[in-house]
Design a protein around this motif. Structure first.
Motif, short mmCIF file in Angstrom:
data_model
loop_
_atom_site.label_atom_id
_atom_site.label_comp_id
_atom_site.label_asym_id
_atom_site.label_seq_id
_atom_site.Cartn_x
_atom_site.Cartn_y
_atom_site.Cartn_z
N VAL A 48 0.95 -1.27 -0.17
CA VAL A 48 0.19 -0.06 -0.13
C VAL A 48 0.82 1.19 0.08
O VAL A 48 0.44 2.27 -0.82
CB VAL A 48 -0.97 -0.09 1.20
N GLY A 49 1.93 1.05 0.77
CA GLY A 49 2.98 2.43 0.86
C GLY A 49 3.61 2.65 -0.41
O GLY A 49 3.74 3.93 -0.57
N GLN A 102 2.29 2.69 -3.21
CA GLN A 102 1.44 3.40 -4.23
C GLN A 102 1.82 4.45 -5.05
O GLN A 102 1.74 4.79 -6.21
CB GLN A 102 0.20 3.62 -3.62
N ASP A 103 2.20 5.54 -4.28
CA ASP A 103 2.45 6.78 -4.72
C ASP A 103 3.71 6.94 -5.89
O ASP A 103 3.59 7.19 -6.97
CB ASP A 103 2.73 7.89 -3.72
#
Lengths: 283, 283
Positions: free
Chosen positions: B44-45, B47-48
């Motif tokens: 999830v982390g 993602q960016d």
């Protein structure tokens, strides 16, 4: 720092990773046509809608987009109920997440939000009870076809939720300032060990507390009450599972009977989000 | 439809969900301080940074951002190597993902990309071998301190990778048009059953093919070769595991010895991405 939408997605992932979570897909269990990986894809797919909510877009459209993305996997409905909790909570987190902030968000929903909520049912098959005959115009299965009835009666999304209480524990959260979601968050925060294990333990405690409304809709009140009582026998006052083996066997038993307490899992996902977003837990 | 960055994130999640994946964290196994949930948070982390790559930003800065986000969990390095494969692949997917598109992306990397790659090491502890004394100025552990040496020598990120071959299977992918990543994708596509199971099977096949370079760095070439041979004994020519019980026992054995074939897992994540992005598999 993770954003609110990332925390929401992570909450969905941690929820399904917790085991044993009797009756549901979890880290150790697949159902016949509903696999762990469908939940992973559902969580990733929900991203855009969750991000819309975080950037202040309306609850209804954000929810519809989240459901549309969630549904892009072969397992069907994985996280509809969880998203119906997470979307307003993510929106409420923009100014600091609290029960009153969440209450304001749902109080501000409009007829347009209600219409978007109905459209979400066009993206995925959701199990619903037959409505009363006089409510047929508002049957969620009508999807966008219910728009005229919603407009005529001026029903906001909060009004729609209000009509689903007490038979739907997700709707109940909308009417009670997300009472149980915040309770689950506190329990997860108070426990120790891996977060997914704490979430599984919180699931069992929540299941012991009230009948799961998805089980009640699908299998009747009596079954839901029996499941609640069985869960209660397995939990102590402090919420920790007494006997892991007994819980595993309860889990296998529910899976083999096809009893799936999905609404309780939705509450756990919401609780995980609150715990992550308010930094009650570290991961 | 899932975006390329969503497919990359889903690939990270499916990779860790596959079991048995001998020596690594998987759906059924945690390591002592490295838990399944750390991989969920890492994915999830990331993602960016993955989204930056998808929108055409440079490989180096996208990778650094992905690593920075991935590292925001308590387990340490979960997916550094996987991201070093995924970021160029995601960027290559903007015009249709192919080996030649991926080759163009890595060929176009610059000294600025190399500098950003070095900065990524400031966000997380990555296991690296001691460099030759004459290469001390280019030790990755120098982080941004290596920038003057990179500039002076005019080293692009592809040049940096070139110097790590053959001791690093991730770097080797950069130099071979992601040969093994695309092979893994084809194997996953050719197999049947849940995608995560196919990924676990592809992991074992890849492990049987070449010594894992992370194991070689940490425990020596001999151990890495032994692990490869043991994996080979457990796989048939068609790549399916012969005996699930024997693979489970091999998995337990590697975990108890602390042998962690992490680079092979990175290749599987890359293969999963290729398979998802090029619609070789449905989920």
């Amino acid at each position: 720092m993770r954003s609110a939408s990332q925390n929401a997605e992570l909450a969905l992932l941690l929820e399904v990773a917790g085991t044993p979570k009797p009756g549901n897909v979890d880290r150790s269990r697949d159902l016949e046509d509903l696999l762990f990986e469908h939940f992973l894809a559902g969580a990733v797919g929900a991203q855009d809608g969750l991000r819309m909510a975080a950037s202040g877009e309306p609850v209804g459209r954000s929810f519809e987009r989240a459901v549309e993305g969630m549904a892009e996997q072969g397992g069907g409905n994985t996280q509809f109920g969880a998203l119906l909790l997470l979307v307003p909570l993510v929106k409420a987190a923009t100014d600091g997440l609290s029960r009153s902030a969440a209450e304001s968000v749902v109080a501000d929903t409009t007829v347009a939000d209600a219409k978007a909520f109905y459209r979400a049912f066009e993206h995925v098959d959701v199990f619903v009870s037959e409505p009363d005959p006089e409510l047929e115009a508002l049957d969620v299965r009508r999807g966008s076809g219910a728009a005229p009835a919603l407009e005529e009666r001026g029903l906001t999304l909060l009004d729609v939720m209000d009509r689903s209480v007490p038979g739907d524990a997700v709707a109940r959260e909308w009417l009670t300032g997300f009472e149980r979601s915040f309770d689950v968050a506190d329990r997860i925060a108070a426990a120790r060990g891996p977060v997914a294990d704490r979430a599984a333990s919180a699931f069992l405690t929540a299941l012991a507390e009230r009948p799961d409304t998805l089980v009640a809709k699908r299998r009747g009140e009596e079954t839901a009450t029996n499941v609640m009582k069985q869960a209660a026998e397995l939990t102590r006052a402090d919420g920790d599972a007494v006997d892991r083996e007994a819980v595993e066997s309860f889990a296998d038993d529910l899976v083999s009977q096809g009893i799936n307490p999905g609404t309780t899992a939705d509450l756990v996902a919401a609780g995980l989000f609150v715990a992550l977003e308010n930094e009650l837990i570290e991961l």
